[in-house]
Design a protein around this motif. Structure first.
Motif, PDB file in Angstrom:
ATOM      1  N   LEU A 257       2.092   7.963 -16.016  1.00  0.00           N
ATOM      2  CA  LEU A 257       2.164   7.586 -14.552  1.00  0.00           C
ATOM      3  C   LEU A 257       1.567   7.198 -13.700  1.00  0.00           C
ATOM      4  N   ASP A 258       0.080   7.295 -14.089  1.00  0.00           N
ATOM      5  CA  ASP A 258      -1.419   6.570 -13.084  1.00  0.00           C
ATOM      6  C   ASP A 258      -1.162   5.443 -13.206  1.00  0.00           C
ATOM      7  N   THR A 259      -0.979   5.138 -14.742  1.00  0.00           N
ATOM      8  CA  THR A 259      -0.624   3.355 -15.753  1.00  0.00           C
ATOM      9  C   THR A 259      -0.340   2.664 -15.008  1.00  0.00           C
ATOM     10  N   LEU A 260       1.498   3.495 -14.788  1.00  0.00           N
ATOM     11  CA  LEU A 260       2.936   2.150 -14.268  1.00  0.00           C
ATOM     12  C   LEU A 260       3.038   2.240 -13.285  1.00  0.00           C
ATOM     13  N   PHE A 261       2.052   2.672 -11.760  1.00  0.00           N
ATOM     14  CA  PHE A 261       1.396   2.161 -10.500  1.00  0.00           C
ATOM     15  C   PHE A 261       0.429   1.405 -10.089  1.00  0.00           C
ATOM     16  N   THR A 262      -0.165   1.767 -10.652  1.00  0.00           N
ATOM     17  CA  THR A 262      -1.651   0.892 -10.829  1.00  0.00           C
ATOM     18  C   THR A 262      -0.686  -0.507 -11.244  1.00  0.00           C
ATOM     19  N   VAL A 269      -2.900   7.871  -3.781  1.00  0.00           N
ATOM     20  CA  VAL A 269      -2.693   8.626  -3.064  1.00  0.00           C
ATOM     21  C   VAL A 269      -3.091  10.050  -3.276  1.00  0.00           C
ATOM     22  N   GLN A 270      -1.356  10.465  -4.598  1.00  0.00           N
ATOM     23  CA  GLN A 270      -1.616  11.819  -4.809  1.00  0.00           C
ATOM     24  C   GLN A 270      -0.500  11.716  -6.033  1.00  0.00           C
ATOM     25  N   ASN A 271      -1.096  12.330  -7.176  1.00  0.00           N
ATOM     26  CA  ASN A 271      -0.757  12.615  -8.796  1.00  0.00           C
ATOM     27  C   ASN A 271      -1.274  13.611  -9.278  1.00  0.00           C
ATOM     28  N   CYS A 294       4.740  12.581  -7.936  1.00  0.00           N
ATOM     29  CA  CYS A 294       3.407  10.707  -7.346  1.00  0.00           C
ATOM     30  C   CYS A 294       3.665  10.790  -5.591  1.00  0.00           C
ATOM     31  N   LYS A 295       2.727  10.466  -4.782  1.00  0.00           N
ATOM     32  CA  LYS A 295       2.683   9.064  -4.010  1.00  0.00           C
ATOM     33  C   LYS A 295       1.574   8.442  -4.357  1.00  0.00           C
ATOM     34  N   TYR A 296       2.402   6.294  -4.745  1.00  0.00           N
ATOM     35  CA  TYR A 296       1.481   5.612  -4.294  1.00  0.00           C
ATOM     36  C   TYR A 296       1.983   4.602  -3.366  1.00  0.00           C
ATOM     37  N   ARG A 297       0.323   4.117  -2.795  1.00  0.00           N
ATOM     38  CA  ARG A 297       0.526   2.996  -1.812  1.00  0.00           C
ATOM     39  C   ARG A 297       0.270   1.652  -1.960  1.00  0.00           C
ATOM     40  N   ARG A 298       1.261   1.016  -1.276  1.00  0.00           N
ATOM     41  CA  ARG A 298       0.443  -0.421  -1.189  1.00  0.00           C
ATOM     42  C   ARG A 298      -0.047  -1.378  -0.898  1.00  0.00           C
ATOM     43  N   PRO A 299      -1.404  -1.498  -1.201  1.00  0.00           N
ATOM     44  CA  PRO A 299      -2.040  -1.901  -0.772  1.00  0.00           C
ATOM     45  C   PRO A 299      -1.832  -2.799   0.975  1.00  0.00           C
TER      46      PRO A 299
END
Length: 305
Positions: A257-262, A269-271, A294-299
């Motif tokens: 999941l980290d690879t997909l989002f990054t 933010v959270q995984n 997971c929580k991922y943010r757009r920079p």
């Protein structure tokens, strides 16, 4: 056979919602504990009015609704519904929206849920968050599910726009311009699509977020009890399975999941992994439910293109 599951995926999910439309399952009131981004204010406690505060409570993950986790609600009435086949463009034209406008264009806080089912996330948000600037978009692969959302007594077109959408179809447009969403929600939905289509789907969604906007996900983790219960012939490919009703499910690792989002340009933010022991005293069996959140943010410096 795997090709059949992909070609007929619409049918399998429509049949699923037709069968379970009146199931007695709880709404996801644990949402506001796990995802305060969905609440009116992060300085307030939205989990009130009798809503269970624990995410392991009856209405949360691991409840009787476990069959697909994308639980549905009993509406208390029978519904005779014609099939919805309208495209987003057709719905917008029927709403008499101008060329430079879109549903919720005057809103100050916009949330999109992808894979909304029959509204078990959408309606608690609308009930709890009374912010006049809030607008909620929700879509699902199943036309039956979208019909059930649109005919729900609490569906309010002035605050919500429900539409049919195939997350994997790159030719389908979303009803909002890029860079305009504050939050995108993915709850037990990414796992339902073919693994090799996940990256493009997430990358397309990430472009809808405004700088600083968040993508929230909760889904199945590797070696979850549900995965271990599948029989040998139900595995379509590595960690990707088909249920008896034809719907499919993938079981993730945190790194995947980290690879997909990054790769989609988002920052972590959270995984985290949520493991919960389930005990069946009658069968003297103990197994774990495993979810990843997971929580991922757009920079903030990201382009809105």
């Amino acid at each position: 056979m795997p090709v059949d599951y992909e070609i007929n995926a619409h049918k399998y999910w429509n049949d699923f919602y037709k069968i379970h439309e009146n199931g007695f399952f709880k709404d996801r009131h644990w949402l506001f504990t796990e995802f305060p981004e969905l609440a009116p204010s992060q300085n307030q406690n939205p989990v009130k009015s009798g809503m269970p505060e624990s995410r392991s409570s009856e209405g949360g993950p691991g409840s009787a609704a476990e069959q697909h986790e994308r639980s549905w609600n009993s509406f208390g009435h029978e519904t005779q519904l014609p099939p919805v086949q309208e495209s987003v463009a057709q719905q917008l034209s029927r709403l008499d929206i101008g060329a430079d406008e879109f549903p919720g264009c005057s809103a100050t806080y916009r949330i999109l849920e992808v894979g909304c089912g029959v509204g078990n996330t959408v309606f608690p948000i609308l009930q709890t968050n009374n912010d006049p600037g809030l607008f909620v978009y929700c879509c699902d692969f199943s036309s039956t599910a979208v019909e059930l959302v649109q005919t729900h007594p609490e569906y309010d077109p002035s605050r919500c726009f429900a539409f049919i959408h195939d997350l994997c179809d790159e030719t389908q447009s979303y009803p909002v311009p890029g860079g305009t969403l504050d939050v995108i929600i993915l709850i037990f939905v990414l796992s339902a699509i073919v693994p090799d289509k996940m990256q493009k789907a997430i990358s397309r969604l990430s472009r809808l977020l405004r700088p600083g906007g968040m993508m929230l996900l909760r889904d199945y983790g590797r070696y979850d009890m549900a995965q271990l219960r599948f029989k040998k012939g139900q595995c379509l490919s590595g960690n990707f399975y088909v249920r008896g009703d034809g719907t499919r499910v993938y079981f993730f690792t945190q790194d995947e999941l980290d690879t997909l989002f990054t790769t989609a340009g988002l920052e972590k933010v959270q995984n985290l992994v949520d493991r919960r022991l389930q005990v069946n005293r009658g069968k003297q069996l103990t197994m774990y439910r495993v979810w990843i959140q997971c929580k991922y943010r757009r920079p903030l410096l990201s382009s809105t293109s």
